[in-house]
Design a protein around this motif. Sequence first.
Motif, short mmCIF file in Angstrom:
data_model
loop_
_atom_site.label_atom_id
_atom_site.label_comp_id
_atom_site.label_asym_id
_atom_site.label_seq_id
_atom_site.Cartn_x
_atom_site.Cartn_y
_atom_site.Cartn_z
N TRP A 1 0.83 -1.20 0.00
CA TRP A 1 0.00 0.00 0.00
C TRP A 1 0.87 1.26 0.00
N ARG A 2 1.90 1.30 0.85
CA ARG A 2 2.79 2.47 0.88
C ARG A 2 3.53 2.64 -0.45
N PHE A 3 3.97 1.52 -1.01
CA PHE A 3 4.65 1.52 -2.31
C PHE A 3 3.76 2.15 -3.36
N LEU A 4 2.50 1.75 -3.39
CA LEU A 4 1.56 2.27 -4.38
C LEU A 4 1.17 3.71 -4.09
N LEU A 5 1.01 4.05 -2.82
CA LEU A 5 0.64 5.43 -2.47
C LEU A 5 1.69 6.41 -2.98
N ARG A 6 2.97 6.04 -2.87
CA ARG A 6 4.04 6.92 -3.35
C ARG A 6 3.97 7.10 -4.86
N ARG A 7 3.40 6.14 -5.55
CA ARG A 7 3.33 6.24 -6.99
C ARG A 7 2.07 6.92 -7.51
N VAL A 8 0.96 6.72 -6.83
CA VAL A 8 -0.30 7.26 -7.36
C VAL A 8 -0.74 8.53 -6.65
N ASP B 1 -6.86 5.57 -4.73
CA ASP B 1 -6.23 4.80 -5.81
C ASP B 1 -5.27 3.75 -5.25
N ALA B 2 -4.54 4.10 -4.19
CA ALA B 2 -3.63 3.13 -3.57
C ALA B 2 -4.41 1.94 -3.02
N LEU C 1 3.99 -2.50 -9.26
CA LEU C 1 4.59 -1.49 -10.13
C LEU C 1 3.92 -1.49 -11.50
N ASN C 2 3.68 -2.66 -12.06
CA ASN C 2 3.03 -2.73 -13.36
C ASN C 2 1.61 -2.16 -13.30
N LEU C 3 0.89 -2.46 -12.23
CA LEU C 3 -0.46 -1.91 -12.08
C LEU C 3 -0.41 -0.39 -11.91
N ALA C 4 0.57 0.11 -11.17
CA ALA C 4 0.72 1.56 -10.99
C ALA C 4 1.06 2.23 -12.33
N ARG C 5 1.90 1.60 -13.11
CA ARG C 5 2.23 2.15 -14.44
C ARG C 5 0.98 2.20 -15.32
N ASN C 6 0.22 1.13 -15.32
CA ASN C 6 -1.01 1.11 -16.12
C ASN C 6 -1.96 2.21 -15.65
#
Length: 189
Positions: free
Chosen positions: A36-43, A48-49, A82-87
């Motif tokens: 969740w933290r990894f995704l939050l930093r990206r989105v 969205d996270a 990461l792939n989902l965040a990129r998409n």
Amino acid sequence: MNQVLDLPAAARLARARDGDQRAFGQLVELHHPRVWRFLLRRVGNRHDADELTQETFLAAWQRLPGFRGEAQFTTWLLGIALNLARNHHNRRQAQRREVELPDEAALDAALGAAGDPLGQLQLRGTLAALERAIAGLPEEMREALRLVRFDGLSLEQAGVVLGTPVGTIKSRLARGRDRLSDEMREYLS
């Protein structure tokens, strides 16, 4: 006592690969905060996270029988995220073409309520410039930088997540740092 909780991590992973939903549930509980933290930093936003975290674990459950263990489970999981965040990013970029800045609430939390108003204003400007500079890096540099500097992955783990040799990760980090340093010179001097 729950026998799944008592299993070592490797045994829990093996049981989950064999279709044990309780064992997989334990893996989700264990890895959810980091993903969740990894995704939050990206989105950049919690909603969205949350959604991407759920998608990550759903995709992991579906792909788990094919997990060969060549990488650590966490690294494999972050690769999916990461792939989902990129998409997600690509879909959003198609919808709107602007640099994403941290939202007001995130800046306020980072700056705190007290302090010098002029200093806070300058810090806001610096943070916004840094976010723009990071967003302006080529994707491969930006991802290497985020994985190693912000997510705390080793060079080897970042290489696995990105499917890239360690030497290439080192090169991307060095070039990314150089570009950021050049862009941020006026803010940091």
